[in-house]
Write a protein that holds these residues in place. Structure first.
Motif, mmCIF file in Angstrom:
data_model
loop_
_atom_site.group_PDB
_atom_site.id
_atom_site.type_symbol
_atom_site.label_atom_id
_atom_site.label_comp_id
_atom_site.label_asym_id
_atom_site.label_seq_id
_atom_site.Cartn_x
_atom_site.Cartn_y
_atom_site.Cartn_z
ATOM 1 N N ALA A 95 59.107 -18.642 -7.897
ATOM 2 C CA ALA A 95 58.148 -18.410 -8.984
ATOM 3 C C ALA A 95 58.924 -18.355 -10.295
ATOM 4 N N PHE A 96 58.261 -18.814 -11.359
ATOM 5 C CA PHE A 96 58.913 -18.831 -12.668
ATOM 6 C C PHE A 96 58.289 -17.814 -13.615
ATOM 7 N N ASP A 97 57.243 -17.147 -13.135
ATOM 8 C CA ASP A 97 56.694 -16.017 -13.900
ATOM 9 C C ASP A 97 56.056 -15.038 -12.915
ATOM 10 N N ASP A 98 55.584 -13.916 -13.455
ATOM 11 C CA ASP A 98 55.031 -12.860 -12.588
ATOM 12 C C ASP A 98 53.525 -12.797 -12.736
ATOM 13 N N ASP A 99 52.838 -12.474 -11.627
ATOM 14 C CA ASP A 99 51.401 -12.178 -11.686
ATOM 15 C C ASP A 99 51.239 -10.675 -11.845
ATOM 16 N N ALA A 100 50.163 -10.291 -12.527
ATOM 17 C CA ALA A 100 49.954 -8.850 -12.732
ATOM 18 C C ALA A 100 49.558 -8.161 -11.428
ATOM 19 N N ASP A 101 48.847 -8.893 -10.576
ATOM 20 C CA ASP A 101 48.170 -8.229 -9.471
ATOM 21 C C ASP A 101 48.655 -8.765 -8.114
ATOM 22 N N ILE A 102 49.737 -8.211 -7.626
ATOM 23 C CA ILE A 102 50.272 -8.669 -6.339
ATOM 24 C C ILE A 102 50.172 -7.517 -5.349
ATOM 25 N N HIS A 103 49.659 -7.825 -4.160
ATOM 26 C CA HIS A 103 49.508 -6.765 -3.160
ATOM 27 C C HIS A 103 50.874 -6.346 -2.632
ATOM 28 N N LEU A 104 51.127 -5.032 -2.612
ATOM 29 C CA LEU A 104 52.323 -4.502 -1.950
ATOM 30 C C LEU A 104 51.878 -3.589 -0.820
ATOM 31 N N PHE A 105 52.645 -3.530 0.249
ATOM 32 C CA PHE A 105 52.391 -2.566 1.314
ATOM 33 C C PHE A 105 52.851 -1.183 0.841
ATOM 34 N N ALA A 106 52.331 -0.146 1.517
ATOM 35 C CA ALA A 106 52.569 1.226 1.054
ATOM 36 C C ALA A 106 54.062 1.535 0.927
ATOM 37 N N PRO A 137 66.847 -6.155 2.049
ATOM 38 C CA PRO A 137 65.446 -6.209 2.476
ATOM 39 C C PRO A 137 65.324 -6.177 3.999
ATOM 40 N N GLN A 138 64.313 -5.470 4.468
ATOM 41 C CA GLN A 138 64.091 -5.332 5.908
ATOM 42 C C GLN A 138 63.083 -6.392 6.346
ATOM 43 N N TRP A 139 63.552 -7.361 7.101
ATOM 44 C CA TRP A 139 62.727 -8.496 7.515
ATOM 45 C C TRP A 139 62.137 -8.246 8.895
ATOM 46 N N PRO A 140 61.015 -8.897 9.226
ATOM 47 C CA PRO A 140 60.520 -8.837 10.603
ATOM 48 C C PRO A 140 61.634 -9.292 11.566
ATOM 49 N N ALA A 141 61.637 -8.738 12.794
ATOM 50 C CA ALA A 141 62.761 -8.965 13.713
ATOM 51 C C ALA A 141 63.016 -10.440 13.991
ATOM 52 N N GLU A 142 61.986 -11.253 13.958
ATOM 53 C CA GLU A 142 62.174 -12.651 14.371
ATOM 54 C C GLU A 142 62.686 -13.558 13.256
ATOM 55 N N VAL A 143 62.946 -12.995 12.073
ATOM 56 C CA VAL A 143 63.454 -13.847 10.986
ATOM 57 C C VAL A 143 64.691 -13.256 10.321
ATOM 58 N N VAL A 144 65.440 -14.124 9.650
ATOM 59 C CA VAL A 144 66.483 -13.701 8.713
ATOM 60 C C VAL A 144 66.065 -14.249 7.354
ATOM 61 N N GLY A 145 66.494 -13.579 6.303
ATOM 62 C CA GLY A 145 66.045 -14.071 5.000
ATOM 63 C C GLY A 145 66.823 -13.474 3.858
ATOM 64 N N SER A 146 66.459 -13.893 2.666
ATOM 65 C CA SER A 146 67.155 -13.435 1.468
ATOM 66 C C SER A 146 66.233 -13.605 0.260
ATOM 67 N N MET A 147 66.431 -12.736 -0.716
ATOM 68 C CA MET A 147 65.632 -12.826 -1.950
ATOM 69 C C MET A 147 66.570 -12.783 -3.151
ATOM 70 N N THR A 148 66.093 -13.349 -4.238
ATOM 71 C CA THR A 148 66.863 -13.293 -5.485
ATOM 72 C C THR A 148 65.926 -13.307 -6.677
ATOM 73 N N HIS A 149 66.361 -12.721 -7.777
ATOM 74 C CA HIS A 149 65.617 -12.847 -9.031
ATOM 75 C C HIS A 149 66.565 -12.743 -10.206
ATOM 76 N N CYS A 150 66.224 -13.470 -11.245
ATOM 77 C CA CYS A 150 66.922 -13.331 -12.516
ATOM 78 C C CYS A 150 65.888 -13.658 -13.579
ATOM 79 N N SER A 151 66.268 -13.569 -14.837
ATOM 80 C CA SER A 151 65.305 -13.786 -15.901
ATOM 81 C C SER A 151 64.563 -15.124 -15.712
ATOM 82 N N GLY A 152 63.240 -15.065 -15.559
ATOM 83 C CA GLY A 152 62.436 -16.275 -15.461
ATOM 84 C C GLY A 152 62.453 -16.965 -14.108
ATOM 85 N N TYR A 153 62.990 -16.323 -13.092
ATOM 86 C CA TYR A 153 63.057 -16.985 -11.781
ATOM 87 C C TYR A 153 63.091 -15.963 -10.650
#
Ligand SMILES: CC(C)(COP(=O)(O)OP(=O)(O)OC[C@H]1O[C@@H](n2cnc3c(N)ncnc32)[C@H](O)[C@@H]1OP(=O)(O)O)[C@@H](O)C(=O)NCCC(=O)NCCS
Length: 209
Positions: free
Chosen positions: A15-26, A72-88
């Motif tokens: 994503a290159f920008d943010d939405d105001a309304d994104i669902h998060l889990f508790a 980040p804690q991923w579901p057991a059946e996957v591996v993954g990674s996240m990243t963010h910087c200005s505008g991305y």
């Protein structure tokens, strides 16, 4: 953008920008309850990216709270990674039966703060960045080197619960932006018996080089 440098079995979303309304889990909401708005936005958007990438693996939306070391804690059946910087923002995931770990890192295309590479890279890696820089100024090679080290850290941490540290892995980058990392210390038992060699690729917002 990121899709072009990932293997076909690694699913991604960006994503290159943010939405105001994104669902998060508790548990995710709790993790950023005291955070400033900018931090809440990047945290939420990158999780929306992660859930979209998980959807490509037919994994239903799941909470992705940070662990004790922000990993980040991923579901057991996957591996993954996240990243963010200005505008991305971006996330990448793969089936745990196919990949042991995945790491991605995005950086702003700007010169590194003075002295960061002296503290954060091996002399051989700094020489490499200088040599590449002498051949082409189309890429900020020191920034790319730093980003490779961050991505390697994100690969290594879930396997070992440790960061490799500055001298723990040596990065080699070629002029096409492909890189490899050789781990210089034996891995903890949790990471398996063989010393892994890791490969990756970089790209710029203008495309791969
Ligand atoms: C883990 C690390 C790479 C994250 O750096 P960062 O600048 O926050 O990276 P990004 O902004 O691209 O990505 C942040 C995401 O990385 C993930 N992350 C954070 N810590 C992590 C860890 N220990 N393991 C795996 N992923 C991690 C998270 O998903 C985080 O996003 P979130 O907090 O919204 O969930 C960094 O904290 C780190 O430890 N760097 C290594 C330091 C080092 O040893 N340097 C020597 C070489 S330069």
């Amino acid at each position: 953008m990121i899709e072009e440098i990932l293997s076909v079995d690694v699913m991604s979303a960006e994503a290159f920008d943010d939405d105001a309304d994104i669902h998060l889990f508790a548990e995710e909401r709790a993790a950023v309850a005291d955070a400033v708005p900018r931090r809440r936005r990047e945290f939420s958007t990158v999780r929306r990216c992660a859930r979209s990438a998980l959807g490509e693996l037919v994994i239903p939306p799941a909470p992705l709270p940070p662990g004790r070391h922000r990993d980040p804690q991923w579901p057991a059946e996957v591996v993954g990674s996240m990243t963010h910087c200005s505008g991305y923002r971006a996330a990448a995931v793969a089936g745990a039966s196919r990949r042991r770990s995945v790491g991605i890192d995005a950086e702003e295309s700007a010169p590194l703060p003075e002295g960061l590479l002296d503290r954060g890279a091996l002399p051989a890696e700094r020489n490499l960045a200088e040599r590449l820089g002498a051949r082409s100024d189309a890429v900020l090679w020191d920034r790319l080197l730093f980003s490779c080290k961050e991505a390697v850290c994100k690969v290594w941490f879930p396997l070992t619960q440790r960061r490799p540290g500055v001298g723990g892995a040596r990065i080699d980058i070629d002029s096409g932006g492909f890189f490899s990392a050789r781990f210089l210390a034996p891995p903890p038992r949790a990471a398996g018996n063989s010393v892994p060699r890791l490969t990756g690729a970089g790209c710029t917002a203008a495309g791969s080089f």
